[in-house]
Design an enzyme around this catalytic site. Structure first.
Site, PDB file in Angstrom:
ATOM      1  N   GLY A  42      -3.098  -5.859 -15.746  1.00  0.00           N
ATOM      2  CA  GLY A  42      -4.427  -5.388 -15.343  1.00  0.00           C
ATOM      3  C   GLY A  42      -4.835  -4.243 -16.249  1.00  0.00           C
ATOM      4  O   GLY A  42      -4.376  -4.131 -17.393  1.00  0.00           O
TER       5      GLY A  42
ATOM      6  N   ARG B 137       4.249   0.559  -7.653  1.00  0.00           N
ATOM      7  CA  ARG B 137       4.657   0.787  -6.267  1.00  0.00           C
ATOM      8  C   ARG B 137       6.169   0.601  -6.174  1.00  0.00           C
ATOM      9  O   ARG B 137       6.725  -0.340  -6.752  1.00  0.00           O
ATOM     10  CB  ARG B 137       3.990  -0.227  -5.324  1.00  0.00           C
ATOM     11  CG  ARG B 137       2.554   0.086  -4.999  1.00  0.00           C
ATOM     12  CD  ARG B 137       2.421   1.323  -4.094  1.00  0.00           C
ATOM     13  NE  ARG B 137       1.036   1.554  -3.723  1.00  0.00           N
ATOM     14  CZ  ARG B 137       0.200   2.357  -4.395  1.00  0.00           C
ATOM     15  NH1 ARG B 137       0.606   3.012  -5.460  1.00  0.00           N
ATOM     16  NH2 ARG B 137      -1.046   2.509  -3.976  1.00  0.00           N
TER      17      ARG B 137
ATOM     18  N   GLU C 129       8.675   6.864   0.031  1.00  0.00           N
ATOM     19  CA  GLU C 129       8.328   8.218  -0.447  1.00  0.00           C
ATOM     20  C   GLU C 129       8.053   9.146   0.731  1.00  0.00           C
ATOM     21  O   GLU C 129       7.469   8.699   1.725  1.00  0.00           O
ATOM     22  CB  GLU C 129       7.082   8.128  -1.347  1.00  0.00           C
ATOM     23  CG  GLU C 129       7.382   7.372  -2.620  1.00  0.00           C
ATOM     24  CD  GLU C 129       6.124   7.010  -3.410  1.00  0.00           C
ATOM     25  OE1 GLU C 129       5.037   7.547  -3.112  1.00  0.00           O
ATOM     26  OE2 GLU C 129       6.237   6.182  -4.314  1.00  0.00           O
TER      27      GLU C 129
ATOM     28  N   HIS D 135       5.511  10.481  -7.704  1.00  0.00           N
ATOM     29  CA  HIS D 135       4.233   9.768  -7.573  1.00  0.00           C
ATOM     30  C   HIS D 135       3.112  10.625  -8.181  1.00  0.00           C
ATOM     31  O   HIS D 135       2.173  11.012  -7.488  1.00  0.00           O
ATOM     32  CB  HIS D 135       3.941   9.426  -6.109  1.00  0.00           C
ATOM     33  CG  HIS D 135       2.983   8.288  -5.958  1.00  0.00           C
ATOM     34  ND1 HIS D 135       3.104   7.308  -4.999  1.00  0.00           N
ATOM     35  CD2 HIS D 135       1.859   7.965  -6.659  1.00  0.00           C
ATOM     36  CE1 HIS D 135       2.116   6.445  -5.103  1.00  0.00           C
ATOM     37  NE2 HIS D 135       1.330   6.825  -6.114  1.00  0.00           N
TER      38      HIS D 135
HETATM   39  C1  8YV Z   1      -2.476   8.246  -6.079  1.00  0.00           C
HETATM   40  C2  8YV Z   1      -2.004   5.684  -6.164  1.00  0.00           C
HETATM   41  O1  8YV Z   1      -1.349   9.052  -6.128  1.00  0.00           O
HETATM   42  O2  8YV Z   1      -3.972   4.831  -7.127  1.00  0.00           O
HETATM   43  C3  8YV Z   1      -3.046   4.651  -6.361  1.00  0.00           C
HETATM   44  O3  8YV Z   1      -2.935   3.605  -5.720  1.00  0.00           O
HETATM   45  O4  8YV Z   1      -1.032   5.456  -5.540  1.00  0.00           O
HETATM   46  C4  8YV Z   1      -2.123   7.023  -6.822  1.00  0.00           C
HETATM   47  O5  8YV Z   1      -2.901   7.033  -7.929  1.00  0.00           O
HETATM   48  C5  8YV Z   1      -2.985   8.292  -4.727  1.00  0.00           C
HETATM   49  O6  8YV Z   1      -3.844   7.258  -4.409  1.00  0.00           O
HETATM   50  C6  8YV Z   1      -3.679   9.642  -4.532  1.00  0.00           C
HETATM   51  O7  8YV Z   1      -4.175   9.730  -3.297  1.00  0.00           O
END
Ligand code: 8YV
Length: 317
Positions: A157, A235, A264, A282
């Site tokens: 992607g 993930r 996590e 993360h």
């Molecule tokens: C962020 C994420 O840490 O985009 C995602 O799906 O897991 C990460 O970029 C998270 O969403 C921040 O809130």
């Protein structure tokens, strides 16, 4: 009365928080102690939810928010949101598509170089005074060259392509897998993940976890082999973590660079102890630039939905 926004995760950009507070009544769910009671009392009045990619929102919680007009995900991963249920409800679920691509790809390359060159282990060696105690050149093992490594990208992607583009500048041949070959992508498609691992020096996970869980298992890691590296910026649950620990401990792969984990913030002790693993918390999208762009998109999604428009980045409506 201002529209009611339920925020499940903090936004780290002060200007965005100020703007949210000026436009909406913002309820910070993560600061509420009795969340179940709060939801029973106030759930029916909530107009918009803001959540993180990793946090998402459960179906049970959505069912307690009957007036909801949008779920704005401050991230690109929507695997923690029940999209089918939101489609049924004609509820827009938005994501910050494109906002974090560069930073996530940067971190993937950074983690791979760190893992190949033992950057963090050598940093500890210097910091702890070990260099002075062991100045002989053989005190540290030789590392692995990153330039020219064959990269197997899992998930071609936006992020996968940005990783490929960067790695190409390091003369890395690129292979990839995805649910199907992607038109216009100039890299070789390898449908089978074990085969991809066998043909790669490093696997870089950039896939969404909506459908794929535990796909990087012992068979894949063994195919990657004792000189191979794994990087995960997608993930945690794409990887069977028990298999990863077992294969790493047995020297079945050379090392790993991991930004995401199954549970996590809990990271298995075996990974924390392993010198051949470079760990992050993360953090792939955690720069000022990206988080500001993400916050802008979240604000825009909420505004569009509350104005009765289809949010531009809706994935469900
Ligand atoms: C962020 C994420 O840490 O985009 C995602 O799906 O897991 C990460 O970029 C998270 O969403 C921040 O809130």
């Amino acid at each position: 009365m201002k529209p009611q926004v339920l925020q499940l995760n903090p936004i780290l950009i002060p200007a965005a928080n100020e703007r949210l507070a000026s436009l909406y009544e913002v309820h910070r769910f993560y600061e509420i102690s009795d969340q179940a009671a709060w939801l029973r009392e106030h759930g029916a009045g909530i107009d918009a939810v803001i959540t993180g990619g990793h946090t998402g929102i459960s179906r049970a919680m959505l069912q307690q928010l009957p007036a909801l007009k949008v779920v704005a995900v401050n991230g690109v991963g929507t695997d923690a949101v029940d999209l089918a249920y939101c489609r049924e409800r004609r509820l827009p679920v938005t994501a910050t598509l494109g906002a974090l691509t560069q930073d996530v790809a940067d971190l993937a390359i950074g983690l791979l170089i760190a893992a190949c060159r033992n950057l963090c282990a050598v940093d500890r060696f210097v910091r702890d005074g070990q260099w002075e105690q062991h100045p002989q050149p053989g005190a540290l093992p030789l590392a692995r060259r990153f330039s020219g490594m064959r990269l197997g990208i899992v998930g071609m992607g936006r992020v996968g392509r940005a990783v490929a583009q960067r790695a190409s500048a390091f003369d890395c041949p690129i292979l990839y897998t995805d649910l199907r070959a992607i038109d216009g992508v100039p890299y070789r498609f390898v449908p089978d993940l074990v085969e991809l691992a066998r043909e790669s020096d490093a696997l870089v996970l950039c896939a969404s976890a909506d459908k794929a869980q535990g796909i990087v298992n012992a068979a894949v890691l063994e195919a990657l082999g004792p000189r191979g590296f794994l990087v995960n910026v997608a993930r945690g649950r794409l990887v069977d973590e028990d298999d990863l620990v077992a294969v790493l401990s047995a020297g079945g792969i050379a090392g790993a660079g991991l930004d995401v984990f199954v549970d996590e913030p809990r990271v298995p002790q075996a990974l924390r102890r392993c010198e051949r693993v470079t760990l992050q918390a993360h953090r792939a999208s955690a720069t000022w630039e990206t988080r500001a762009a993400m916050a802008d998109m979240v604000l825009q999604s909420v505004a569009q939905a509350l104005a009765g428009e289809r949010p531009a980045t809706s994935l469900t409506t």
